[in-house]
Design an enzyme around this catalytic site. Sequence first.
Site, short mmCIF file in Angstrom:
data_model
loop_
_atom_site.label_atom_id
_atom_site.label_comp_id
_atom_site.label_asym_id
_atom_site.label_seq_id
_atom_site.Cartn_x
_atom_site.Cartn_y
_atom_site.Cartn_z
N GLY A 14 0.81 -1.21 0.00
CA GLY A 14 0.00 0.00 0.00
C GLY A 14 0.84 1.26 0.00
O GLY A 14 0.58 2.19 0.76
N THR A 16 1.63 3.43 -2.66
CA THR A 16 1.51 4.38 -3.77
C THR A 16 1.16 5.79 -3.29
O THR A 16 1.25 6.74 -4.06
CB THR A 16 0.45 3.92 -4.78
OG1 THR A 16 -0.81 3.78 -4.11
CG2 THR A 16 0.85 2.60 -5.42
N GLY A 18 0.26 8.37 0.62
CA GLY A 18 0.12 8.48 2.06
C GLY A 18 1.29 7.96 2.85
O GLY A 18 2.46 8.13 2.48
N SER A 138 -2.42 1.51 14.55
CA SER A 138 -3.15 2.76 14.73
C SER A 138 -3.50 2.95 16.19
O SER A 138 -3.66 1.97 16.94
CB SER A 138 -4.43 2.73 13.88
OG SER A 138 -5.30 3.80 14.22
N TYR A 151 -12.72 -0.93 11.87
CA TYR A 151 -11.32 -0.54 11.66
C TYR A 151 -10.53 -0.73 12.94
O TYR A 151 -9.44 -1.31 12.93
CB TYR A 151 -11.26 0.91 11.20
CG TYR A 151 -9.85 1.47 11.11
CD1 TYR A 151 -9.02 1.13 10.05
CD2 TYR A 151 -9.37 2.35 12.07
CE1 TYR A 151 -7.74 1.63 9.95
CE2 TYR A 151 -8.08 2.86 11.99
CZ TYR A 151 -7.27 2.50 10.94
OH TYR A 151 -5.99 3.00 10.85
#
Length: 261
Positions: A14, A16, A18, A138, A151
């Site tokens: 992931g 690409t 941020g 997180s 999440y």
Amino acid sequence: MNIDISGRTALVTGSTQGIGAAIARGLARAGARVGVNGRSEASVAAAVERLGDAGDLVAVPADVSTDEGTARVLELLPEVDILVNSLGVFGARPALEIDDAEWRRYFEVNVLAGVRLTRAYLPGMMARRWGRVQYIGSDSAVVTPAEMIHYGVSKTALLAVARGFAKTAAGTGVTVNTVIAGPTHTEGVEQFVYELVDPALPWDQAQREFMREHRPQSLLQRLIEPEEIANLVVYLASPLASATTGGAVRVDGGYVDAILP
């Protein structure tokens, strides 16, 4: 500190945009050969072009939330020394409206994608007696957000996943950790912020209102920049962090109200 990971190969899922893109840039600048991953060839090619001045980058287009995508990654990068599981999805939804399909999607993307890649790459790291596995966690793993419990639960699972794999790699020279990231300024988070505050507000004002209303416990009192997350990841990927394993290491702006990490 002189962080040098020259000669190492890394994969950042992931990556690409941020946080993932910032991590890929940081690892490449520290000397690693870095696999840049995203679901489409176009998005990966664009990311590699944007990050091209950082160092040695390899395009790894594949959807790692699927078995087929994982197999493709292993074809392109059969061995890695540093695995950063950065892929993740998030979004606000009332708890009672999250159906089974959505729960499964969050578990597949946020948890099982990293588990599959760890299962594939960890044995080689252990055999070579050196390696780094990281999961981008997180603050939501510890402080479950009412607006997206699916999440939060997926990120809580990562804490146990990392601790468990760290035990598997005990004594081999391979470290496994979770990085607990706090509220971070990315394009996706900007969209998320505007789902919760007045979309007519200028960004600086919207960010302040979001932090005040929805993340008031942050000691930083601003969103974290992706590069600030990447700095910790690069350190943990280096030889300097050889004694840090099985941990949940915070770069959360003081968001989690706890003395211990």
